[in-house]
Scaffold this active site. Sequence first.
Site, mmCIF file in Angstrom:
data_model
loop_
_atom_site.group_PDB
_atom_site.id
_atom_site.type_symbol
_atom_site.label_atom_id
_atom_site.label_comp_id
_atom_site.label_asym_id
_atom_site.label_seq_id
_atom_site.Cartn_x
_atom_site.Cartn_y
_atom_site.Cartn_z
ATOM 1 N N GLY A 189 -26.662 36.014 56.325
ATOM 2 C CA GLY A 189 -25.400 37.145 56.629
ATOM 3 C C GLY A 189 -25.526 36.084 58.028
ATOM 4 O O GLY A 189 -25.223 35.061 58.560
ATOM 5 N N ARG A 190 -24.805 37.004 58.873
ATOM 6 C CA ARG A 190 -24.248 35.947 60.629
ATOM 7 C C ARG A 190 -25.198 35.821 61.832
ATOM 8 O O ARG A 190 -25.227 35.145 62.987
ATOM 9 C CB ARG A 190 -23.117 37.327 61.001
ATOM 10 C CG ARG A 190 -22.090 37.611 60.344
ATOM 11 C CD ARG A 190 -20.770 37.801 61.558
ATOM 12 N NE ARG A 190 -21.193 38.646 62.080
ATOM 13 C CZ ARG A 190 -20.295 40.167 62.778
ATOM 14 N NH1 ARG A 190 -20.735 40.575 61.874
ATOM 15 N NH2 ARG A 190 -20.859 39.855 63.653
ATOM 16 N N TYR A 193 -25.169 29.059 50.682
ATOM 17 C CA TYR A 193 -23.327 29.998 50.144
ATOM 18 C C TYR A 193 -22.007 29.086 50.665
ATOM 19 O O TYR A 193 -22.163 27.496 51.847
ATOM 20 C CB TYR A 193 -22.571 31.128 51.732
ATOM 21 C CG TYR A 193 -21.435 31.840 51.248
ATOM 22 C CD1 TYR A 193 -21.484 32.839 50.388
ATOM 23 C CD2 TYR A 193 -20.454 31.692 52.260
ATOM 24 C CE1 TYR A 193 -20.543 33.278 49.806
ATOM 25 C CE2 TYR A 193 -18.813 31.695 51.616
ATOM 26 C CZ TYR A 193 -19.647 32.748 50.743
ATOM 27 O OH TYR A 193 -17.533 33.605 50.237
ATOM 28 N N CYS A 225 -28.035 32.507 51.055
ATOM 29 C CA CYS A 225 -27.182 31.783 51.780
ATOM 30 C C CYS A 225 -26.733 31.070 53.212
ATOM 31 O O CYS A 225 -26.368 29.779 53.206
ATOM 32 C CB CYS A 225 -26.888 33.576 52.256
ATOM 33 S SG CYS A 225 -24.935 33.990 52.439
ATOM 34 N N HIS A 226 -26.594 31.849 54.663
ATOM 35 C CA HIS A 226 -26.330 30.520 55.224
ATOM 36 C C HIS A 226 -27.865 30.595 56.840
ATOM 37 O O HIS A 226 -27.406 30.193 57.621
ATOM 38 C CB HIS A 226 -25.320 31.661 56.823
ATOM 39 C CG HIS A 226 -23.755 31.935 55.876
ATOM 40 N ND1 HIS A 226 -23.650 32.934 55.641
ATOM 41 C CD2 HIS A 226 -22.769 31.346 57.063
ATOM 42 C CE1 HIS A 226 -22.031 32.152 55.110
ATOM 43 N NE2 HIS A 226 -22.001 32.033 55.919
ATOM 44 N N GLU A 246 -26.485 31.842 62.923
ATOM 45 C CA GLU A 246 -25.239 31.204 63.512
ATOM 46 C C GLU A 246 -25.721 31.360 64.504
ATOM 47 O O GLU A 246 -25.045 30.739 65.568
ATOM 48 C CB GLU A 246 -24.496 31.894 62.555
ATOM 49 C CG GLU A 246 -23.443 33.072 63.717
ATOM 50 C CD GLU A 246 -22.401 33.889 63.476
ATOM 51 O OE1 GLU A 246 -21.547 34.843 64.435
ATOM 52 O OE2 GLU A 246 -21.396 33.225 62.348
#
Length: 195
Positions: A89-90, A139, A119-120, A93
Amino acid sequence: MAAKKILMLVGDYVEDYEAMVPFQMLTMVGHSVDTVCPGKKAGETVATAIHDFEGEQTYSEKRGHNFAITATFEEIKAEDYDALVIPGGRAPEYIRLNEQVLDIVRHFAAENKPIAAVCHGQQVLVTAGVVEGKLCTAYPAVKPDLIKAGATWGEVNDTFSNAYVDGNLVTAAAWPGHPEWMRKFLELLGTKIEP
């Protein structure tokens, strides 16, 4: 099977399925999972995002559920845990900007404890400097980061359902890989599911 104590690192806008489903799967088989977020305490929640693959050039995003934080980030000790999960997800980051998050990841890598990232989530691994020489996937937008950090890229299949294991690290590209990703993580944990 001996139950393991597992730490899950999350933050606001963690991918909904990538936090909720592993949390439920791991607790379902008898493991204990503490979910933590920098700056949050036990009993609080993080917002989640639902990422989907609907035919555009990248995933779409919708608001998901609230996901419960079960332990206070500032009080946890990495050495108290047997394994680590980093959903995507976000959240990755920006949680990777927290030095304590990076120290936690480095602890698990240095002690060769199982780490599952999806993923991330691999952005956190890259920033912690623990992927050099490792075969892993993520990802596809994270591929350049992994390659630059010295990882070997594991190709993502057409359905995003595959996962890779390299030593203590198991990675997958996105939530469609949960069955293989979690199965391989459970093997690293020594979890046996008898028919």
